[in-house]
Design an enzyme around this catalytic site. Structure first.
Site, mmCIF file in Angstrom:
data_model
loop_
_atom_site.group_PDB
_atom_site.id
_atom_site.type_symbol
_atom_site.label_atom_id
_atom_site.label_comp_id
_atom_site.label_asym_id
_atom_site.label_seq_id
_atom_site.Cartn_x
_atom_site.Cartn_y
_atom_site.Cartn_z
ATOM 1 N N THR A 70 0.826 -1.213 0.000
ATOM 2 C CA THR A 70 0.000 0.000 0.000
ATOM 3 C C THR A 70 0.853 1.253 0.000
ATOM 4 O O THR A 70 0.607 2.188 -0.772
ATOM 5 C CB THR A 70 -0.960 -0.007 1.207
ATOM 6 O OG1 THR A 70 -1.870 -1.104 1.066
ATOM 7 C CG2 THR A 70 -1.751 1.286 1.283
ATOM 8 N N ASN A 149 -5.255 -9.550 -8.015
ATOM 9 C CA ASN A 149 -5.315 -10.232 -6.726
ATOM 10 C C ASN A 149 -6.577 -11.071 -6.546
ATOM 11 O O ASN A 149 -6.595 -11.999 -5.736
ATOM 12 C CB ASN A 149 -5.215 -9.221 -5.585
ATOM 13 C CG ASN A 149 -6.213 -8.081 -5.722
ATOM 14 O OD1 ASN A 149 -6.176 -7.325 -6.693
ATOM 15 N ND2 ASN A 149 -7.101 -7.945 -4.764
ATOM 16 N N GLN A 179 1.113 -9.389 -6.303
ATOM 17 C CA GLN A 179 0.744 -10.792 -6.492
ATOM 18 C C GLN A 179 1.629 -11.492 -7.517
ATOM 19 O O GLN A 179 1.410 -12.672 -7.814
ATOM 20 C CB GLN A 179 -0.718 -10.898 -6.936
ATOM 21 C CG GLN A 179 -1.714 -10.424 -5.894
ATOM 22 C CD GLN A 179 -1.757 -11.301 -4.654
ATOM 23 O OE1 GLN A 179 -1.279 -12.431 -4.648
ATOM 24 N NE2 GLN A 179 -2.334 -10.777 -3.588
ATOM 25 N N SER A 199 5.276 -6.674 -1.812
ATOM 26 C CA SER A 199 5.035 -6.766 -0.374
ATOM 27 C C SER A 199 5.545 -8.091 0.151
ATOM 28 O O SER A 199 5.291 -9.149 -0.437
ATOM 29 C CB SER A 199 3.531 -6.637 -0.093
ATOM 30 O OG SER A 199 3.282 -6.619 1.299
ATOM 31 N N GLY A 200 6.250 -8.048 1.273
ATOM 32 C CA GLY A 200 6.920 -9.232 1.800
ATOM 33 C C GLY A 200 6.012 -10.359 2.225
ATOM 34 O O GLY A 200 6.338 -11.537 2.045
ATOM 35 N N CYS A 325 -8.819 -7.004 1.427
ATOM 36 C CA CYS A 325 -9.059 -5.611 1.777
ATOM 37 C C CYS A 325 -10.523 -5.224 1.589
ATOM 38 O O CYS A 325 -10.976 -4.229 2.120
ATOM 39 C CB CYS A 325 -8.166 -4.695 0.938
ATOM 40 S SG CYS A 325 -6.409 -5.017 1.179
#
Length: 382
Positions: A70, A149, A179, A199-200, A325
């Site tokens: 984000t 996603n 993704q 993103s990890g 989300c």
């Protein structure tokens, strides 16, 4: 427990947890310090940057660490808007973006910028012709999600990047690869990508850490000001434990990329075929091999997704009704809506998402549960 919601988040690898514990308890220095401890943490951060850079074919100094997808998306969009204000106020994105892209774009619209929202076909692909027509001399940025996603639909990033640079070499290309990173071959040079977000926690790394790749000499403004860390682009003491652990997760992902793709493709195929053998079911989005093997979106007609989701959960099988989300909002999926699906089909959509640690036995168990639950719930629903 059978966990088939890996697009929402993944279980951290033991090696990731070990690295974080070591960094938190043993190698806990401040990387901005010139002490031996500080330099040791800085070395760990540099190593992670090198791993990430190799994985997408960029340079180490083009890697900037963030708190996750984000922040990376917001920085790429709002930072570009601020840095290129004199160049124009026109932006292009798609109707199937994650809220981390959609909402910054809406904020730009409210601030006076123009945003073109590209449509998608029934499989979830954008039209290159529509994109070509949308690009203008004052187009600052095109932002496109690489792997969706909710549906796993993959856009042709190489074709999109080539088209953008042919139409307007000054227009930047941002890719939300949350993704796709570590699960899909990415080459930012061949794809002509200027900004890329990951993103990890989507690749068995920790939550709260991610990366923004930023091509050298782009004029993206920082969003967090302070002590000048990360070459003045993102202030704040670096998250040494998170970044080092992210490097571990990324290295594992890249080392196992081909094998993982082959394995999860077999899982997806088996589950898809088993579900389609059941009456009144359909795959949503691109069902070809061009889609991500990690995500399968299926509609069970005559059922509400949340009912089936909780029924599966009662058997220890965890799936999703869509984006994590958006899952608590009582609205139809904007992604499936943009693909032209009626609400009667959207309300029965379930997302199954896989990782390289899922097994065929888990898929068979899931299919058995679906074959038992779906007819019962449909009968009860009527």
């Amino acid at each position: 427990m059978i966990y088939l919601d890996n697009a929402a988040t993944t279980r951290a690898l033991p090696a990731v947890a070990e690295k974080m514990t070591y960094m938190l308890c043993e190698q806990f220095g401040n990387p901005a310090s010139v002490s031996v401890m500080g330099l040791a943490v800085e070395k760990e951060i540099r190593h992670a940057a090198q791993v990430l850079a190799r994985g997408i074919h960029c340079k180490e100094d083009e890697v900037f660490f963030t708190s996750g997808g984000t922040e990376g998306d917001n920085w790429a969009i709002l930072g570009t808007a601020a840095g290129y204000r004199r160049h124009g106020k026109h932006f292009i994105t798609t109707q199937i973006e994650h809220p981390a892209v959609k909402n910054p774009m809406k904020a730009l619209e409210e601030d006076g910028s123009q945003v073109t929202w590209l449509s998608v076909d029934k499989e979830g692909h954008i039209s290159l012709e529509e994109l070509a027509e949308a690009i203008r001399p004052d187009t600052v940025l095109v932002s496109v999600i690489l792997v969706n996603n909710e549906t796993g639909v993959a856009q042709d990033a190489a074709a999109i990047g080539k088209l953008i640079k042919e139409k307007n070499p000054q227009t930047l290309f941002h890719v939300d690869a949350v993704q796709a990173f570590g699960k899909y071959p990415i080459d930012v040079e061949k794809m002509k990508i200027d900004l890329l977000t990951m993103s990890g926690h989507k690749i068995h790394g920790p939550k709260g850490v991610g990366m923004l790749y930023m091509r050298k000499n782009t004029k993206v403004k920082p969003m967090i000001l302070g002590g000048g860390q990360q070459k003045g682009q993102r202030a704040g003491t670096e998250n040494g434990p998170g970044v080092a652990a992210l490097g571990v997760a990324a290295e594992e992902a890249f080392n196992n990329l081909k094998e993982s793709i082959t394995h999860v493709a077999q899982l997806k195929k088996a589950l898809a075929e088993g579900i389609l053998a059941m009456p009144n079911t359909q795959i949503n989005g691109d069902s070809s091999d061009l889609a991500s093997p990690y995500v399968l979106n299926v509609t069970f007609k005559g059922l509400r997704s949340e009912v089936l989701l909780h029924a599966l959960e009662s058997k220890g099988i965890f799936v999703s009704a869509g984006s994590a989300c958006d899952s608590k909002k009582k609205v139809g999926s904007p992604v499936l809506t943009a693909m032209g699906m009626p609400f009667s089909e959207i309300e029965g959509a379930i997302r199954f998402s896989f990782c390289r640690y899922n097994t065929m036995e888990e898929i068979e168990t899931c299919l058995g549960a679906l074959q038992e639950l779906v007819p019962f719930l449909r009968k009860y629903n009527r």
